[in-house]
Design a protein around this motif. Structure first.
Motif, PDB file in Angstrom:
ATOM      1  N   ALA A  59     -14.597 -38.281 -19.447  1.00  0.00           N
ATOM      2  CA  ALA A  59     -14.623 -39.034 -18.195  1.00  0.00           C
ATOM      3  C   ALA A  59     -14.115 -40.461 -18.406  1.00  0.00           C
ATOM      4  O   ALA A  59     -14.724 -41.428 -17.973  1.00  0.00           O
ATOM      5  CB  ALA A  59     -16.035 -39.052 -17.608  1.00  0.00           C
ATOM      6  N   GLY A  60     -12.985 -40.545 -19.101  1.00  0.00           N
ATOM      7  CA  GLY A  60     -12.256 -41.801 -19.176  1.00  0.00           C
ATOM      8  C   GLY A  60     -11.140 -41.769 -18.154  1.00  0.00           C
ATOM      9  O   GLY A  60     -11.211 -41.054 -17.149  1.00  0.00           O
ATOM     10  N   PHE A  61     -10.066 -42.536 -18.400  1.00  0.00           N
ATOM     11  CA  PHE A  61      -8.946 -42.546 -17.462  1.00  0.00           C
ATOM     12  C   PHE A  61      -8.408 -41.141 -17.207  1.00  0.00           C
ATOM     13  O   PHE A  61      -8.132 -40.757 -16.072  1.00  0.00           O
ATOM     14  CB  PHE A  61      -7.822 -43.440 -17.997  1.00  0.00           C
ATOM     15  CG  PHE A  61      -7.830 -44.832 -17.450  1.00  0.00           C
ATOM     16  CD1 PHE A  61      -7.456 -45.078 -16.135  1.00  0.00           C
ATOM     17  CD2 PHE A  61      -8.207 -45.905 -18.234  1.00  0.00           C
ATOM     18  CE1 PHE A  61      -7.448 -46.370 -15.612  1.00  0.00           C
ATOM     19  CE2 PHE A  61      -8.210 -47.203 -17.728  1.00  0.00           C
ATOM     20  CZ  PHE A  61      -7.834 -47.435 -16.418  1.00  0.00           C
ATOM     21  N   ALA A  62      -8.241 -40.351 -18.276  1.00  0.00           N
ATOM     22  CA  ALA A  62      -7.626 -39.028 -18.123  1.00  0.00           C
ATOM     23  C   ALA A  62      -8.506 -38.097 -17.305  1.00  0.00           C
ATOM     24  O   ALA A  62      -8.022 -37.412 -16.391  1.00  0.00           O
ATOM     25  CB  ALA A  62      -7.326 -38.435 -19.498  1.00  0.00           C
ATOM     26  N   GLY A  63      -9.790 -38.017 -17.634  1.00  0.00           N
ATOM     27  CA  GLY A  63     -10.665 -37.111 -16.913  1.00  0.00           C
ATOM     28  C   GLY A  63     -10.828 -37.490 -15.457  1.00  0.00           C
ATOM     29  O   GLY A  63     -10.791 -36.631 -14.562  1.00  0.00           O
TER      30      GLY A  63
END
Length: 498
Positions: free
Chosen positions: A11-15
């Protein structure tokens, strides 16, 4: 057990970007698994003094979520983390995120036509998630690389990696050693130099460093950005164009690289008056071969009496004494390892088992490969963000994430219920395409050892060897032919929570 259409790990930028893209594609049966107690990815994990982004803030964000409130040209780490929390709330994703939930394993179940994920919950029993599609949005800079040094365990003082900063460690007024002169170290060293008794900096290889510059935005500036979103959009477009233009100097265009190198040399000369020290800080490899860094305060810190530069890697540790490869010995009280990450060998790859019982790590044993930098042969309905050849050496990684998320959402929307198996020939062709494009770049020919190239194969496996425009165009040409046209590809999986 939980059943969903799509499970996203990270759940960082990518998620977060992936969840947004799926929702816009009409796919809302999604769960995000995050091993940490909050979202934010690298901007949650890295909290060292001075942490900030080296990409302009108005380019380092989602296109759908411009932020008029950035404090300046370059955002601080805590601002970026707060931005991601804000995006999660604005998009209404809180109820899709499971915090403190780590993926312990994932295997493809051919009978179900789905991925079976084993999870571990920090404050509860383990569980299983069944998903028609799996998106690995784990990030490429998640697991710190710790140097293998004889006697490291004998060091008696505080010792930690820059990505696991110990804020309780007493560093003020102490002798602090810093290992590494990469992107984290050049931000950390000036901060430590202000408070430590002394900083000893161990340098294996110097970096090309160019001026950072930038402005601090006033309240009036931020109010203007908020009142005139069209101006903010125009600024982002300008920053995007500047980033694309930077590709030439980073990849190896002779004229552009020479001009950029001249700027870096002038920057060094203007900030380090001692010619002997300048020589130690001057790279012996081509500009662009390794990551080009931005700083206005690193050189002055190193040139000051507060810092001693040791132009040598470490050899061993003997209690409080650090012995460098050049034989010099240095007694310190605390040790900071700014030694980077396991970038070309993604830790999550050992946990993922594909259709033939092979792990993703085994498939990538000669370096990461894929089609469209996103899908992998032998791993049906698996999508990897920030994986093979999806990073940039010249602009914002968020731009690449959004393109990959868009590709993934399009594929899943166009092929509902289908088991998507990547044609191995398509993966090989894409890998060869990358190799041809990379062959003449400075990343391959510049005479350095960098973290973009996998040492096992000598291939460029981390960077996309082109512009963002070229990546967008390449993914737009993917028409579904990258997947095997097998009969009976329809899954019987029912993707509803149970």
């Amino acid at each position: 057990m939980t059943r969903v259409d799509v499970a996203i790990v990270g759940a960082g930028f990518a998620g977060i970007g992936m969840a947004m893209a799926l929702r816009r594609a009409g796919i809302d049966d999604v769960v995000l698994l995050e091993r940490a107690p909050s979202v934010g990815g690298t901007w949650r994990d890295n909290t060292y003094p001075g942490i900030a982004c080296d990409v302009p803030s108005h380019l380092y964000g989602f296109a759908a979520h411009p932020n008029p409130s950035w404090s300046g040209t370059y955002a601080r780490g805590d601002e970026i983390r707060a931005y991601l929390e804000h995006v999660v709330d604005t998009e209404g994703l809180r109820d899709r995120i499971r915090l403190n939930t780590a993926m312990r394993g994932a295997r493809w179940d051919a009978q179900r036509g789905a991925w079976l994920l084993d999870t571990a919950i920090a404050s509860g029993p383990a569980g299983q998630v069944t998903a028609r599609a799996l998106v690995l949005a784990c990030g490429r800079l998640t697991e710190p690389a710790i140097p293998q040094l004889a006697g490291l365990e004998t060091f008696p003082g505080p010792m930690f990696h820059s990505a696991r900063w110990d804020h309780d460690a007493p560093l003020a007024g102490r002798r602090v050693g810093v290992v590494g002169t990469g992107a984290s170290a050049i931000q950390i060293v000036p901060e430590l130099a202000r408070t430590a008794a002394h900083v000893t900096l161990f340098q294996r290889t110097p970096a090309w460093i160019v001026p950072r510059g930038g402005d601090v935005y006033s309240d009036t500036d931020r109010d203007s950005f908020a009142a005139h979103p069209e101006a903010l959009e125009a600024l982002r477009a300008d920053l995007y164009a500047e980033g694309e233009a930077r590709f030439a100097s980073r990849s190896g265009d002779s004229a552009a690289a020479a001009e950029a190198e001249a700027i870096a040399r002038a920057h060094l000369e203007s900030q380090v008056p001692d010619p002997a020290l300048r020589a130690l800080l001057t790279p012996d490899y081509a500009f662009g071969c390794k990551r080009v860094l931005l700083s206005d305060d690193f050189y002055p810190a190193v040139a000051s009496d507060a810092v001693t530069l040791v132009p040598s890697p470490l050899d061993r540790v003997d209690g409080p004494t650090i012995v460098a490869a050049d034989g010099s010995r240095h007694v310190i009280d605390a040790l900071v390892l700014a030694t980077g990450f396991a970038s070309t060998r993604q830790p999550y790859a050992d946990l993922v088992v594909g259709e033939e019982g092979q792990t993703l790590a085994a498939h990538w044993s000669g370096g990461m490969t894929s089609f469209a930098s996103t899908v992998v042969a032998g791993f049906p309905n698996l999508f990897v963000l920030n994986g093979p050849n999806a990073s940039l050496g010249h602009s914002s990684s968020v731009l690449m994430i959004e393109e990959q998320a868009g590709y993934t959402a399009r594929v899943l929307r166009r092929h509902p219920g289908r088991v998507l198996r990547v044609d191995p020939a398509a993966e090989r062709a894409y890998t060869d395409e990358i190799a041809r494009a990379a062959a003449s770049t400075r990343w391959m020919t510049g005479g350095c050892r960098n973290w973009y190239v996998d040492e096992r194969s000598g291939r460029l496996t981390l960077l996309w060897p082109g512009t963002v425009d070229a990546f967008r165009a390449r993914l737009a040409r993917a028409d579904g032919s990258e997947f095997l046209p097998e009969p009976a590809l329809t899954s019987t999986f029912e993707g509803r929570p149970a």
